[in-house]
Design a protein around this motif. Structure first.
Motif, mmCIF file in Angstrom:
data_model
loop_
_atom_site.group_PDB
_atom_site.id
_atom_site.type_symbol
_atom_site.label_atom_id
_atom_site.label_comp_id
_atom_site.label_asym_id
_atom_site.label_seq_id
_atom_site.Cartn_x
_atom_site.Cartn_y
_atom_site.Cartn_z
ATOM 1 N N LYS A 82 19.423 -2.308 2.075
ATOM 2 C CA LYS A 82 19.017 -1.542 0.894
ATOM 3 C C LYS A 82 19.655 -2.058 -0.386
ATOM 4 C CE LYS A 82 17.262 2.584 2.908
ATOM 5 N NZ LYS A 82 17.204 4.034 2.888
ATOM 6 N N SER B 82 6.273 3.188 -4.551
ATOM 7 C CA SER B 82 6.719 1.790 -4.536
ATOM 8 C C SER B 82 5.862 0.916 -3.634
ATOM 9 C CB SER B 82 8.180 1.713 -4.108
ATOM 10 O OG SER B 82 8.318 2.219 -2.809
ATOM 11 N N VAL C 240 8.981 2.221 5.167
ATOM 12 C CA VAL C 240 9.274 0.922 4.575
ATOM 13 C C VAL C 240 10.424 0.289 5.334
ATOM 14 C CG1 VAL C 240 9.792 -0.304 2.468
ATOM 15 C CG2 VAL C 240 8.654 1.882 2.351
ATOM 16 N N ARG D 46 13.812 4.400 -4.530
ATOM 17 C CA ARG D 46 13.551 4.822 -3.156
ATOM 18 C C ARG D 46 14.746 4.525 -2.257
ATOM 19 N NH1 ARG D 46 9.939 0.577 -0.776
ATOM 20 N NH2 ARG D 46 11.938 -0.466 -0.716
ATOM 21 N N ASP D 47 15.309 3.325 -2.425
ATOM 22 C CA ASP D 47 16.408 2.941 -1.546
ATOM 23 C C ASP D 47 17.702 3.676 -1.870
ATOM 24 O OD1 ASP D 47 14.705 1.363 -0.219
ATOM 25 O OD2 ASP D 47 15.355 -0.523 -1.131
ATOM 26 N N ARG D 48 17.766 4.309 -3.026
ATOM 27 C CA ARG D 48 18.948 5.086 -3.377
ATOM 28 C C ARG D 48 18.752 6.571 -3.127
ATOM 29 N NH1 ARG D 48 22.367 3.442 -7.570
ATOM 30 N NH2 ARG D 48 22.128 5.495 -8.472
ATOM 31 N N ARG E 54 12.626 10.675 -1.682
ATOM 32 C CA ARG E 54 12.426 9.468 -0.893
ATOM 33 C C ARG E 54 10.945 9.278 -0.590
ATOM 34 N NH1 ARG E 54 15.412 9.783 4.010
ATOM 35 N NH2 ARG E 54 17.231 9.801 2.649
ATOM 36 N N ARG E 55 10.300 10.386 -0.236
ATOM 37 C CA ARG E 55 8.878 10.327 0.091
ATOM 38 C C ARG E 55 8.055 9.918 -1.124
ATOM 39 N NH1 ARG E 55 6.244 12.146 4.636
ATOM 40 N NH2 ARG E 55 4.066 12.417 4.076
ATOM 41 N N VAL F 86 13.148 -2.026 4.924
ATOM 42 C CA VAL F 86 14.006 -2.833 4.058
ATOM 43 C C VAL F 86 15.184 -3.316 4.895
ATOM 44 C CG1 VAL F 86 15.330 -2.878 1.937
ATOM 45 C CG2 VAL F 86 13.310 -1.465 2.085
ATOM 46 N N ALA G 144 11.036 0.940 -5.955
ATOM 47 C CA ALA G 144 11.672 0.575 -4.687
ATOM 48 C C ALA G 144 13.178 0.774 -4.772
ATOM 49 C CB ALA G 144 11.328 -0.860 -4.326
ATOM 50 N N THR G 145 13.758 0.417 -5.929
ATOM 51 C CA THR G 145 15.195 0.615 -6.114
ATOM 52 C C THR G 145 15.546 2.089 -6.008
ATOM 53 O OG1 THR G 145 15.207 -1.263 -7.608
ATOM 54 C CG2 THR G 145 17.113 0.188 -7.688
ATOM 55 N N LYS H 202 0.857 -1.185 0.000
ATOM 56 C CA LYS H 202 0.000 0.000 0.000
ATOM 57 C C LYS H 202 0.891 1.232 0.000
ATOM 58 C CE LYS H 202 -0.596 0.183 5.005
ATOM 59 N NZ LYS H 202 0.282 -0.940 5.360
ATOM 60 N N PRO H 203 0.385 2.343 -0.525
ATOM 61 C CA PRO H 203 1.221 3.536 -0.544
ATOM 62 C C PRO H 203 1.562 3.944 0.878
ATOM 63 C CG PRO H 203 -0.750 3.847 -1.869
ATOM 64 C CD PRO H 203 -0.939 2.588 -1.102
ATOM 65 N N SER H 204 2.816 3.885 1.219
ATOM 66 C CA SER H 204 3.209 4.279 2.566
ATOM 67 C C SER H 204 4.605 4.863 2.502
ATOM 68 C CB SER H 204 3.187 3.090 3.508
ATOM 69 O OG SER H 204 4.226 2.209 3.156
ATOM 70 N N THR H 205 4.940 5.653 3.491
ATOM 71 C CA THR H 205 6.268 6.261 3.477
ATOM 72 C C THR H 205 7.226 5.479 4.362
ATOM 73 O OG1 THR H 205 5.420 7.750 5.149
ATOM 74 C CG2 THR H 205 5.575 8.609 2.925
ATOM 75 N N THR I 20 17.629 -4.190 -3.217
ATOM 76 C CA THR I 20 16.891 -3.713 -4.392
ATOM 77 C C THR I 20 17.857 -3.269 -5.485
ATOM 78 O OG1 THR I 20 16.726 -1.538 -3.371
ATOM 79 C CG2 THR I 20 14.819 -2.974 -3.145
ATOM 80 N N ASP I 21 19.142 -3.480 -5.245
ATOM 81 C CA ASP I 21 20.132 -3.091 -6.251
ATOM 82 C C ASP I 21 20.796 -4.322 -6.861
ATOM 83 O OD1 ASP I 21 22.128 -2.015 -7.732
ATOM 84 O OD2 ASP I 21 23.190 -1.052 -6.079
ATOM 85 N N SER J 42 8.735 6.376 -2.114
ATOM 86 C CA SER J 42 8.213 5.452 -1.106
ATOM 87 C C SER J 42 6.740 5.207 -1.350
ATOM 88 C CB SER J 42 8.357 6.038 0.293
ATOM 89 O OG SER J 42 9.695 6.062 0.658
ATOM 90 N N ILE J 43 6.018 6.285 -1.624
ATOM 91 C CA ILE J 43 4.583 6.134 -1.854
ATOM 92 C C ILE J 43 4.348 5.340 -3.134
ATOM 93 C CG2 ILE J 43 2.476 7.420 -2.408
ATOM 94 C CD1 ILE J 43 3.582 9.612 -0.482
#
Lengths: 174, 478
Positions: free
Chosen positions: A132, B205, A127, B189-191, B198-199, A129, B186-187, A122-125, A135-136, B202-203
């Motif tokens: 990190k 992803s 997260v 976002r994490d970078r 980021r915000r 992980v 997501a990738t 869901k859209p959320s700020t 995801t790379d 984040s939303i």
């Protein structure tokens, strides 16, 4: 409650698959594996069951078909019958395009919404992980640490011997 | 894994690693906009302004601002509508049909092609909505009881089928595209370093972490969506073609229309993908991901669909003669030798003759030639729609009602304007979204790239099979 995890970091999918098999064979329960792309064959070694989303899609599609047919037959056949182009009130061939489109629409949206719900997307700020880099370019195997039960050095060795390039610890606030 | 196949060329060149892919694709998202991009956006915004002005004129003064007359009641509007919808088809074809066919070369181009689909369908939808004359009443096409009581929409009408087809196509394509974007968001976002980025990512992803279970479901969803989108692509243009085929106008009332329109759609869509990708790869330095191999594969699709379209033109002519219907025969003679002969022969030149040049391997693999031919195909396909619509309408059964059509400045403005709208959207997409599907390219990296990996021998001895076949066997279980 805080949870502690040991993270094995891998940089190759084949090494990872091998490692998962060996770690599970050693009796260690894997919490989760994170990867930058879908690793094929990971479902089998991790013991992930086949998703039932196709069944969801099928029934949503079936609902779409029945709804579309009911709607058109009721509207043009019963609620306000009109003769259009000399066709019968219930002219099924003319109803096929709309029926098809609604079938696809319901199947697609039903399945995708279910996917979001069951995967908790869901859209959320906020997260969480674990690492990190997952995801790379790295593959991360997370193993939950149970206080007083888990032998940390043995776990460390197990992961290292199975090709982990790094072994890290991470605490997660739940 | 090192690329070993003697038959297939590598799809990713330059010895890239997973991290290189992330870097190369994220670079343009993270960097400040460059001058070339800003200049292109400025031009596109001029187009958008032309669009808004033309729409304002159309809405304020009415459809009389267009060059339509009593005889030619559909002209540029529907031409542009069908043209844009057709262009959209390549995106879904690449992401859905080629996914089902396990074509690995789709991975580098599917993201941009799907974006193209979304934007092309938005442009397409403008025309029927504007043609209504009162777009604020557009909801009347939905099956809602109207203000006079329970009179319903006419489900026997192909124009209503269009409403369902286009809106379903748009929303399913949008969802398909978005699902594919989640892991890449997501990738990013994490970078991300800045708080806004980021915000935002984040939303976007949706809290994606890339866990094995989520990937497993993700792949199931992609596959089923592909399975659903495949007949959808074919249905949309089939239904669009029925707008014409179910009428009794000579030149329209033909059973060949559905397959012919679908082939034409794929033909024009691939041409537009090529036009866009040849520029994109250059501007964003993606030459290692969108290689000559990709361009060649797309050119092969162009030869196939271009030939199908050519056969369709010939068949139409033959059937007109063979039917023995004089009106039908006249419609086709009039197309080729009547007052709109120039449109017909432009169509024939651009669509039938030019793509045949791709039989030569040298031309197929030349970026300049491909770019030029792709523009020709785009033009040719516009003329095809124009020829079908205008030449069939302007001379029908009754010579006393014969008329010619000429576009007004507003007609031209809306058409040029949608191109501006399209490029505005596409340029914004290029800048803020990952243009290449990173996750999917990473997934094919081991089997289809030039990269040398130090685990090669290890993996081989463990599994006893080549990684290539390993990937394929697992793929088929999903």
């Amino acid at each position: 409650m805080n949870k502690k995890f040991v993270l094995g970091i891998y940089d190759d999918e084949d090494v990872l698959l091998e490692a998962i098999e060996n770690v599970r064979a050693a009796g260690t329960k894997i919490y989760d594996v994170f990867s930058p792309y879908p690793v094929h064959g990971i479902d089998d070694v991790l013991g992930i069951k086949r998703s039932r989303l196709p069944i969801v899609a099928f029934f949503c599609g079936l609902f779409g078909t029945s709804f579309a047919l009911w709607m058109q037959i009721w509207m043009l056949g019963f609620d306000w019958p009109m003769i259009i182009g000399g066709k019968p009130h219930i002219s099924l061939p003319a109803f096929i395009p709309v029926t098809f489109e609604l079938t696809v629409l319901c199947a697609a949206f039903g399945m995708v919404i279910t996917f979001f719900i069951v995967s908790r997307l869901k859209p959320s700020t906020k997260v969480n992980v674990f690492d990190k880099r997952s995801t790379d370019d790295k593959f991360v195997m997370a193993i939950e640490v149970k206080e007083g039960v888990t032998d940390m050095s043995a776990l460390n060795n197990l992961l290292r011997n199975n090709g982990a390039i790094e072994v890290n610890e991470k605490e997660v606030i739940k | 894994m090192q690329h070993v196949s003697p038959i297939r060329e590598p799809l990713v060149t330059g010895g890239k690693t997973y991290h290189d892919i992330t870097e190369d694709v994220c670079r343009q998202v993270e960097a400040k906009p460059n001058v070339r991009w800003a200049a292109a956006l400025a031009v596109a915004l001029v187009g958008l302004a032309i669009f808004l002005y033309s729409v304002y004129r159309t809405l304020w003064y009415g459809i009389g601002e267009w060059g339509l007359n009593k005889t030619v009641g559909w002209a540029w509007d529907i031409t542009n509508f069908v043209w844009w919808v057709g262009i959209g088809h390549a995106g879904t074809l690449i992401s859905a049909i080629l996914l089902l066919f396990r074509q690995k070369w789709r991975t580098s181009i599917n993201r941009a092609a799907e974006a193209m689909t979304i934007f092309a369908v938005i442009c397409a939808a403008m025309f029927p909505v504007l043609h209504m004359g009162r777009p604020w009443l557009a909801y009347w096409v939905l099956p809602l009881p109207n203000t006079f009581g329970s009179l319903w929409v006419n489900f026997n009408s192909p124009l209503l089928w269009d409403v369902f087809a286009i809106s379903t196509y748009f929303s399913v394509s949008l969802v398909f595209w978005y699902i594919g974007l989640i892991p890449d968001f997501a990738t990013i976002r994490d970078r991300a370093t800045g708080p806004i980025a980021r915000r935002a990512y984040s939303i976007l992803s949706m809290g994606w972490t890339g866990s094995a279970k989520a990937w497993s479901r993700y792949e199931t969803v992609s596959l089923i969506l592909a399975g659903l989108a495949t007949p959808l692509v074919l249905s949309v243009h089939t239904i669009v073609s029925m707008d014409f085929a179910t009428s009794v106008i000579p030149g329209w009332h033909t059973t060949i229309f559905p397959p012919y329109f679908v082939a034409g759609a794929i033909f024009s869509g691939f041409a537009m993908v090529l036009t866009l990708m040849i520029i994109t790869r250059k501007v964003f330095f993606l030459e290692h991901y969108i290689t000559l191999e990709h361009v060649e594969s797309m050119n092969k699709v162009i030869i196939l669909t271009g030939s199908i379209v050519g056969i369709a033109y010939t068949t139409e002519f033959f059937i007109a003669w063979y039917s023995g219907v004089e009106y039908e025969q006249y419609a086709f003679i009039n197309r080729a030798f009547g007052p709109y002969w120039w449109a017909y022969w432009s169509m024939m030149t651009c669509n039938v003759i030019t793509p045949q040049l791709f039989w030569f391997r040298k031309i197929r693999r030349s970026l300049t030639a491909t770019f030029i031919i792709s523009i020709f195909v785009n033009i040719g396909m516009w003329f095809e729609r124009f020829v079908i619509i205008v030449t069939s309408l302007h001379r029908d059964y009754l010579p006393s009602s014969w008329a010619m059509f000429s576009p007004t400045i507003i007609d031209i403005g809306i058409y040029v304007g949608t191109i501006g709208l399209f490029f505005t959207l596409f340029l914004l997409f290029c800048k803020y979204f990952p243009v290449v599907n990173m996750a999917e390219v990473k997934a094919i990296l081991k089997s289809s790239s030039e990269v040398k990996h130090h685990h090669t021998s290890h993996a081989k001895s463990m599994h006893g099979t080549a990684p290539e076949s390993n990937t394929n066997t697992h793929h088929s279980n999903e």
